[in-house]
Scaffold this motif. Sequence first.
Motif, PDB file in Angstrom:
ATOM      1  N   LEU A  16     -66.917 -64.172 -17.957  1.00  0.00           N
ATOM      2  CA  LEU A  16     -67.886 -63.244 -17.390  1.00  0.00           C
ATOM      3  C   LEU A  16     -68.877 -64.080 -16.595  1.00  0.00           C
ATOM      4  CD1 LEU A  16     -68.964 -60.335 -17.274  1.00  0.00           C
ATOM      5  CD2 LEU A  16     -70.259 -60.840 -19.362  1.00  0.00           C
ATOM      6  N   GLU A  35     -68.613 -58.545 -26.343  1.00  0.00           N
ATOM      7  CA  GLU A  35     -68.574 -57.081 -26.438  1.00  0.00           C
ATOM      8  C   GLU A  35     -67.497 -56.492 -25.530  1.00  0.00           C
ATOM      9  OE1 GLU A  35     -72.519 -55.654 -25.592  1.00  0.00           O
ATOM     10  OE2 GLU A  35     -73.362 -56.719 -27.319  1.00  0.00           O
ATOM     11  N   GLN A  36     -67.211 -57.173 -24.420  1.00  0.00           N
ATOM     12  CA  GLN A  36     -66.230 -56.688 -23.456  1.00  0.00           C
ATOM     13  C   GLN A  36     -64.797 -56.863 -23.958  1.00  0.00           C
ATOM     14  OE1 GLN A  36     -66.939 -58.053 -19.443  1.00  0.00           O
ATOM     15  NE2 GLN A  36     -64.772 -57.958 -18.917  1.00  0.00           N
TER      16      GLN A  36
END
Length: 162
Positions: A16, A35-36
């Motif tokens: 990310l 979280e992704q």
Amino acid sequence: MDATLIEYKDFLVAGLTIEADADSDFTGVWDALNEQLTPEQLTATQKLQKVGLCMPTEDPGGFHYTAGFMVPNIPAVAALGLTGVIVPASMYATAHLVGPAAEVIKGGFEYLMTQYIPSQPLQPTGVAIEVYGPGDVTAQDYRMYAWVGVVSEKTVEELVGL
């Protein structure tokens, strides 16, 4: 602090990426990355090398920061649903760090940039990498590395006196 030079081939990071500066919330980037990812993807990434990658931008105070994992190929990036960043082959000044990651990272990079690199015939390239070891990043005996990309007219063998 223990520092040395290494040469490393090009590699691919799946992660990310944000536009960042020195005051950015890097822990927040790691939280957003975790979280992704699905539980299956998180399990798969435990076998991969975890890195925080800083790549230069045109903005003198800014850089791209990628929280992610070294992966073998583009399909691995796609399987994780992340952004892929190619890091070119380079020579790196490296410092071995011991202690909670959040407490030792900044000092490691400062040592490389203000003491080790200036003491060598080297110039930083603007690429910096946090190379995380296994274990609890908050532990007092946690081990990781800070890498700073460097260039020199000499070879690694000449620089280390081999």
